[in-house]
Design a protein around this motif. Structure first.
Motif, PDB file in Angstrom:
ATOM      1  N   ASP A  49      -8.101   0.583  -8.076  1.00 30.60           N
ATOM      2  CA  ASP A  49      -8.152  -0.192  -6.916  1.00 30.60           C
ATOM      3  C   ASP A  49      -7.349  -1.964  -7.181  1.00 30.60           C
ATOM      4  OD1 ASP A  49      -8.986  -2.181  -5.167  1.00 30.60           O
ATOM      5  OD2 ASP A  49     -11.283  -2.775  -5.425  1.00 30.60           O
ATOM      6  N   THR A  94       1.269  -1.178   0.044  1.00 26.70           N
ATOM      7  CA  THR A  94       0.117  -0.142  -0.180  1.00 26.70           C
ATOM      8  C   THR A  94       0.879   1.091  -0.346  1.00 26.70           C
ATOM      9  OG1 THR A  94      -1.996  -1.341   1.105  1.00 26.70           O
ATOM     10  CG2 THR A  94      -2.115   1.446   1.426  1.00 26.70           C
ATOM     11  N   GLY A 132      -5.626  -1.343 -12.208  1.00 25.10           N
ATOM     12  CA  GLY A 132      -6.404  -2.208 -11.044  1.00 25.10           C
ATOM     13  C   GLY A 132      -7.509  -3.484 -11.892  1.00 25.10           C
ATOM     14  N   THR A 176       2.174   1.729  -3.684  1.00 21.88           N
ATOM     15  CA  THR A 176       1.686   2.282  -4.393  1.00 21.88           C
ATOM     16  C   THR A 176       1.430   3.336  -4.131  1.00 21.88           C
ATOM     17  OG1 THR A 176       0.757  -0.336  -4.644  1.00 21.88           O
ATOM     18  CG2 THR A 176      -0.657   1.695  -5.711  1.00 21.88           C
ATOM     19  N   ARG A 177       0.685   4.031  -2.412  1.00 25.75           N
ATOM     20  CA  ARG A 177       0.339   5.294  -2.892  1.00 25.75           C
ATOM     21  C   ARG A 177       1.336   6.582  -3.336  1.00 25.75           C
ATOM     22  NH1 ARG A 177      -5.400   5.351  -1.202  1.00 25.75           N
ATOM     23  NH2 ARG A 177      -5.923   3.419   0.227  1.00 25.75           N
ATOM     24  N   GLU A 198       7.208   4.034   0.496  1.00 25.53           N
ATOM     25  CA  GLU A 198       6.858   5.381  -0.108  1.00 25.53           C
ATOM     26  C   GLU A 198       7.761   6.379  -1.083  1.00 25.53           C
ATOM     27  OE1 GLU A 198       2.921   8.467   0.756  1.00 25.53           O
ATOM     28  OE2 GLU A 198       3.619   7.334   2.752  1.00 25.53           O
ATOM     29  N   VAL A 202      -1.058  -5.633  -4.083  1.00 25.18           N
ATOM     30  CA  VAL A 202      -1.215  -5.586  -2.732  1.00 25.18           C
ATOM     31  C   VAL A 202      -0.494  -6.562  -2.085  1.00 25.18           C
ATOM     32  CG1 VAL A 202      -0.894  -3.825  -0.866  1.00 25.18           C
ATOM     33  CG2 VAL A 202      -3.220  -3.996  -2.809  1.00 25.18           C
ATOM     34  N   TYR A 232       0.669   6.262  -6.688  1.00 26.97           N
ATOM     35  CA  TYR A 232      -0.532   7.097  -7.231  1.00 26.97           C
ATOM     36  C   TYR A 232      -0.297   8.762  -6.948  1.00 26.97           C
ATOM     37  CZ  TYR A 232      -2.238   2.825  -8.811  1.00 26.97           C
ATOM     38  OH  TYR A 232      -2.873   1.547  -9.444  1.00 26.97           O
ATOM     39  N   SER A 233      -0.095   8.747  -5.016  1.00 21.42           N
ATOM     40  CA  SER A 233      -0.293  10.139  -5.101  1.00 21.42           C
ATOM     41  C   SER A 233       1.004  11.821  -5.836  1.00 21.42           C
ATOM     42  CB  SER A 233       0.541  10.608  -3.449  1.00 21.42           C
ATOM     43  OG  SER A 233       1.741  10.249  -3.779  1.00 21.42           O
ATOM     44  N   ASP A 287      -7.131   8.253  -8.581  1.00 22.58           N
ATOM     45  CA  ASP A 287      -7.993   7.976  -7.701  1.00 22.58           C
ATOM     46  C   ASP A 287      -7.466   6.683  -6.999  1.00 22.58           C
ATOM     47  OD1 ASP A 287     -10.073   7.094  -6.258  1.00 22.58           O
ATOM     48  OD2 ASP A 287     -11.284   8.785  -7.254  1.00 22.58           O
ATOM     49  N   SER A 288      -7.152   6.603  -6.370  1.00 24.15           N
ATOM     50  CA  SER A 288      -6.692   4.666  -5.821  1.00 24.15           C
ATOM     51  C   SER A 288      -7.650   4.186  -5.605  1.00 24.15           C
ATOM     52  CB  SER A 288      -6.236   4.437  -3.932  1.00 24.15           C
ATOM     53  OG  SER A 288      -7.919   5.250  -2.914  1.00 24.15           O
ATOM     54  N   ASP A 289      -9.317   4.354  -5.241  1.00 20.13           N
ATOM     55  CA  ASP A 289     -10.725   4.202  -5.581  1.00 20.13           C
ATOM     56  C   ASP A 289     -10.708   3.148  -7.100  1.00 20.13           C
ATOM     57  OD1 ASP A 289     -11.771   4.574  -3.247  1.00 20.13           O
ATOM     58  OD2 ASP A 289     -12.753   6.434  -3.185  1.00 20.13           O
TER      59      ASP A 289
END
Length: 212
Positions: free
Chosen positions: A42, A24, A178, A27-28, A141, A48, A31-32, A37-39
Motif C-alpha cells: 500500500d 495508480t 509501500g 503503479t498497477r 500502465e 500515489v 506491480y502486475s 500484492d497491492s494490498d
C-alpha cells in the motif's frame, strides 16, 4: 465569489482525481508484471498523487505545447490569411458562402435546435475526452510494465542492492516500498521477497567515483 470558490473546488477535485488515476495506473502496471500484492504494498494516497504528478508532467507539457503551437499557427497565420483573401477576392468570398451554405444549410434554425446541437457537441467533446483519458491511462500502465521488464532484464543496475533484513544479507533487486512493506526480487531464485519496514532493514549501494 461563491461561484468562483465552487469552480476552484471542482478544478482541484478533477486535478486530484487525474493525478490519482495516473499514479495508480503506473503503479498497477509495474506491480502486475511482478504480481505484487497491492494490498501488501500500500503506497498511500499522497505517494500515489506524487507518482501521478511525476508521470503526467511530460505528456501534459507536450500536449499543452502542441495546443499552443496549433492555436498560434491558426490565429496568427491561417485565420489572417483567410480573412485577407475574403476581403480582397469576391470570387473566393462567394465560394466561401456557397460551401458554408452546403455545410450548415440555408434553413434558419430555432433557438431550441441551436441549443440541442450545442448539447450534442458538448456530449461529443466529453466522450472524446474520456476516450483520450482512458487511452492515456493505458499508455501509462504499459510504461509501468515496460519498466518492470527492464528490471527483470537487468536494465537498472542502480536497483541492485545488498539488502540486510533481520541479519540476513543478500544482493537483491529492489522493487518498491509501500507505507509498511517493501519488496525485492531475487534473480537467482526468481522469488519476490517482502520485508516489513517496522522490523528495520538497511542496504548498501556502491557509488562509483568518476575517473575510478
Amino acid at each position: 465569489m461563491f461561484r468562483r470558490m465552487l469552480d476552484s473546488a471542482v478544478i482541484l477535485a478533477l486535478l486530484t482525481a487525474f493525478l490519482f488515476c495516473v499514479g495508480t495506473a503506473k503503479t498497477r502496471g509495474f506491480y502486475s508484471h511482478f504480481r505484487l500484492d497491492s494490498d501488501v504494498m500500500d503506497l498511500g494516497f499522497h505517494n500515489v498523487l506524487y507518482a501521478g504528478m511525476i508521470w503526467s508532467i511530460v505528456p501534459v507539457v507536450k500536449a499543452l505545447t502542441l495546443l499552443v503551437a496549433t492555436s498560434f499557427f491558426y490565429s496568427h497565420m491561417v485565420l489572417p490569411a483567410v480573412i485577407d483573401k475574403l476581403r480582397g477576392s469576391f470570387g473566393f468570398r462567394r465560394t466561401y458562402v456557397k460551401w458554408k451554405k452546403r455545410i450548415y444549410g440555408k434553413r434558419k434554425e430555432t433557438s431550441i435546435e441551436r441549443s440541442a446541437k450545442k448539447n450534442t457537441i458538448r456530449f461529443f467533446l466529453v466522450t472524446l475526452g474520456l476516450v483520450l483519458f482512458i487511452g492515456f491511462l493505458a499508455g501509462v500502465e504499459t510504461e509501468g510494465k515496460r519498466q518492470a521488464e527492464e528490471v527483470l532484464a537487468g536494465g537498472h543496475e542502480s536497483d541492485l542492492r545488498k539488502i540486510v533484513v533481520n541479519g540476513d544479507s543478500r544482493v537483491l533487486t529492489f522493487l518498491s516500498c509501500g507505507i509498511r512493506n517493501c519488496a525485492a526480487y531475487d534473480s537467482k531464485s526468481g522469488m519476490i521477497i517482502y520485508f516489513d519496514q517496522a522490523k528495520g532493514f538497511s542496504y548498501f549501494k556502491e557509488i562509483k567515483k568518476g575517473g575510478a
